[in-house]
Scaffold this active site. Structure first.
Site, PDB file in Angstrom:
ATOM      1  N   ASP A 105      43.798 -21.220 -41.732  1.00 12.87           N
ATOM      2  CA  ASP A 105      43.247 -21.265 -40.375  1.00 12.87           C
ATOM      3  C   ASP A 105      41.961 -20.448 -40.266  1.00 12.87           C
ATOM      4  O   ASP A 105      41.019 -20.834 -39.572  1.00 12.87           O
ATOM      5  CB  ASP A 105      44.279 -20.744 -39.370  1.00 12.87           C
ATOM      6  CG  ASP A 105      45.427 -21.714 -39.168  1.00 12.87           C
ATOM      7  OD1 ASP A 105      45.398 -22.809 -39.760  1.00 12.87           O
ATOM      8  OD2 ASP A 105      46.357 -21.380 -38.422  1.00 12.87           O
ATOM      9  N   GLY A 106      41.921 -19.303 -40.954  1.00 12.89           N
ATOM     10  CA  GLY A 106      40.728 -18.461 -40.904  1.00 12.89           C
ATOM     11  C   GLY A 106      39.502 -19.145 -41.473  1.00 12.89           C
ATOM     12  O   GLY A 106      38.384 -18.935 -40.997  1.00 12.89           O
TER      13      GLY A 106
ATOM     14  N   ASN B 199      39.937 -19.943 -30.723  1.00 17.85           N
ATOM     15  CA  ASN B 199      41.244 -19.339 -30.457  1.00 17.85           C
ATOM     16  C   ASN B 199      41.289 -18.535 -29.169  1.00 17.85           C
ATOM     17  O   ASN B 199      42.032 -18.869 -28.248  1.00 17.85           O
ATOM     18  CB  ASN B 199      41.664 -18.434 -31.624  1.00 17.85           C
ATOM     19  CG  ASN B 199      42.391 -19.169 -32.718  1.00 17.85           C
ATOM     20  OD1 ASN B 199      42.727 -20.343 -32.574  1.00 17.85           O
ATOM     21  ND2 ASN B 199      42.644 -18.485 -33.822  1.00 17.85           N
ATOM     22  N   ASP B 200      40.520 -17.437 -29.116  1.00 20.08           N
ATOM     23  CA  ASP B 200      40.705 -16.516 -27.997  1.00 20.08           C
ATOM     24  C   ASP B 200      39.557 -15.537 -27.862  1.00 20.08           C
ATOM     25  O   ASP B 200      38.745 -15.351 -28.764  1.00 20.08           O
ATOM     26  CB  ASP B 200      42.021 -15.727 -28.169  1.00 20.08           C
ATOM     27  CG  ASP B 200      42.166 -15.101 -29.557  1.00 20.08           C
ATOM     28  OD1 ASP B 200      41.159 -14.597 -30.093  1.00 20.08           O
ATOM     29  OD2 ASP B 200      43.273 -15.115 -30.116  1.00 20.08           O
TER      30      ASP B 200
ATOM     31  N   ASP C  95      47.290  -2.253 -23.374  1.00 17.40           N
ATOM     32  CA  ASP C  95      46.461  -1.978 -24.551  1.00 17.40           C
ATOM     33  C   ASP C  95      45.273  -2.922 -24.630  1.00 17.40           C
ATOM     34  O   ASP C  95      44.304  -2.654 -25.341  1.00 17.40           O
ATOM     35  CB  ASP C  95      47.294  -2.118 -25.833  1.00 17.40           C
ATOM     36  CG  ASP C  95      48.155  -0.899 -26.103  1.00 17.40           C
ATOM     37  OD1 ASP C  95      48.054   0.087 -25.349  1.00 17.40           O
ATOM     38  OD2 ASP C  95      48.949  -0.931 -27.065  1.00 17.40           O
TER      39      ASP C  95
ATOM     40  N   THR D  31      48.931 -20.110 -30.420  1.00 22.36           N
ATOM     41  CA  THR D  31      49.808 -19.823 -31.556  1.00 22.36           C
ATOM     42  C   THR D  31      49.275 -18.695 -32.427  1.00 22.36           C
ATOM     43  O   THR D  31      49.803 -18.444 -33.514  1.00 22.36           O
ATOM     44  CB  THR D  31      50.002 -21.084 -32.430  1.00 22.36           C
ATOM     45  OG1 THR D  31      48.727 -21.571 -32.847  1.00 22.36           O
ATOM     46  CG2 THR D  31      50.740 -22.159 -31.671  1.00 22.36           C
ATOM     47  N   ALA D  32      48.232 -18.010 -31.957  1.00 19.44           N
ATOM     48  CA  ALA D  32      47.638 -16.912 -32.729  1.00 19.44           C
ATOM     49  C   ALA D  32      48.044 -15.569 -32.107  1.00 19.44           C
ATOM     50  O   ALA D  32      49.223 -15.303 -31.914  1.00 19.44           O
ATOM     51  CB  ALA D  32      46.121 -17.091 -32.793  1.00 19.44           C
ATOM     52  N   TYR D  33      47.089 -14.727 -31.777  1.00 20.05           N
ATOM     53  CA  TYR D  33      47.366 -13.379 -31.275  1.00 20.05           C
ATOM     54  C   TYR D  33      48.217 -13.416 -30.007  1.00 20.05           C
ATOM     55  O   TYR D  33      49.127 -12.608 -29.818  1.00 20.05           O
ATOM     56  CB  TYR D  33      46.032 -12.674 -31.024  1.00 20.05           C
ATOM     57  CG  TYR D  33      46.092 -11.179 -30.795  1.00 20.05           C
ATOM     58  CD1 TYR D  33      47.271 -10.457 -30.914  1.00 20.05           C
ATOM     59  CD2 TYR D  33      44.935 -10.484 -30.468  1.00 20.05           C
ATOM     60  CE1 TYR D  33      47.303  -9.091 -30.699  1.00 20.05           C
ATOM     61  CE2 TYR D  33      44.943  -9.123 -30.259  1.00 20.05           C
ATOM     62  CZ  TYR D  33      46.134  -8.419 -30.374  1.00 20.05           C
ATOM     63  OH  TYR D  33      46.152  -7.070 -30.170  1.00 20.05           O
TER      64      TYR D  33
END
Length: 284
Positions: free
Chosen positions: A65-66, A139-140, A169, A180-182
């Site tokens: 994915d990266g 992603n985000d 945080d 589906t990531a962080y």
């Protein structure tokens, strides 16, 4: 024309690229190699990733994915369809493994695949009396604290209406792809790729009633810091990192651009979820 790109840091990359090149040549399918990838196949070319994308009808990206995220950020405006071959540890965006090269080429040759059009987000960090910073992500976008262990207080507005003030945080605003990531690791929900939303997920919120919120991707989200002199950063897809201060406005909306991501008919997103999350159903 097929363009080939690989993650050079993966030990399996050389074998995967050579197997792909041999299979393409055996089928007389035209292809081009990105210049950093070519030596893995014993070839040489001067094509940069951007030049390759302009010439190719489809990019085969071998990595995880990266690697796909890296390609998306490098290409920006010119995004041909991407077919991901997983030779990494994560594969929510890839649709085949290194052992599936023949199946992958069968699907490409016959156009037997599904194009999943993935939304990108646009993030603007607007600073008073200064030039703003524009970023985009697959992603985000994440608002997070620096090295000091202290809560970040951030106000979130949706279409200029206040949602809440988070003491946490940090904060994640994710696309369906990024759900589906962080965001998932922080307790957020999974969104289907075509769900048409963003998910707003606080990171370790101090108030237990602060939970993830799904928002229409037609909305504009704004985030503002409420406590001065805090060390806070904005990061997009874990790549671009910008300092954020009180008075700055982080504005997030759906980008006009999108990523055409190829999926095999037998490996659509529900199947990817089932395999990656090891869901098997109930025996009751």
């Amino acid at each position: 024309m097929i363009g080939l790109v690989a993650h050079l840091g993966k030990k399996e990359a050389r074998a995967a690229v050579r197997a792909m090149v041999e299979a393409l040549e055996a089928r007389n399918m035209p292809f081009l190699l990105e210049k950093a990838t070519a030596p893995l196949a014993g070839r040489k070319t001067g094509l940069t990733l951007a030049a390759l994308a302009r010439k190719a009808d489809l990019l085969v990206v071998m990595g995880g994915d990266g690697t796909i995220l890296r390609v998306v950020h490098a290409l920006k405006d010119n995004l041909p369809p991407i077919f991901g071959i997983n030779i990494g540890s994560l594969g929510f965006l890839t649709c085949a493994g290194a052992g599936d090269i023949e199946r992958a080429l069968d699907s490409i040759a016959a156009s037997d695949y599904v194009v999943s059009r993935r939304s990108l987000l646009s993030a603007q960090l607007v600073r008073p009396n200064a030039r703003g910073t524009s970023m985009f992500g697959l992603n985000d976008v994440v608002v997070s604290r620096g090295e000091r262990s202290e809560l970040v207080k951030v106000r979130v507005e949706i279409d200029q209406a206040v949602l809440t003030d988070y003491n946490a945080d940090g904060l994640i605003i994710a696309t369906p792809t990024g759900s589906t990531a962080y965001s998932l690791s922080a307790g957020g929900p999974i969104l289907m790729p075509d769900s048409g939303g963003f998910v707003v997920t606080p990171i370790c919120p101090h108030v237990l009633t602060n939970r993830s919120t799904v928002v229409s991707d037609r909305s504009v989200l704004e985030a503002r810091l409420l406590v001065p002199e805090q060390e806070v950063f904005v990061t997009v897809d874990g790549r671009e990192r910008k300092a954020m201060r009180v008075g700055d406005v982080l504005r997030v909306s759906k980008s006009e651009r999108e990523l055409p991501l190829i999926m095999l008919p037998e490996r659509l997103f529900p199947e990817v979820l089932r395999q990656k999350l090891k869901w098997s159903g109930s025996n009751i």
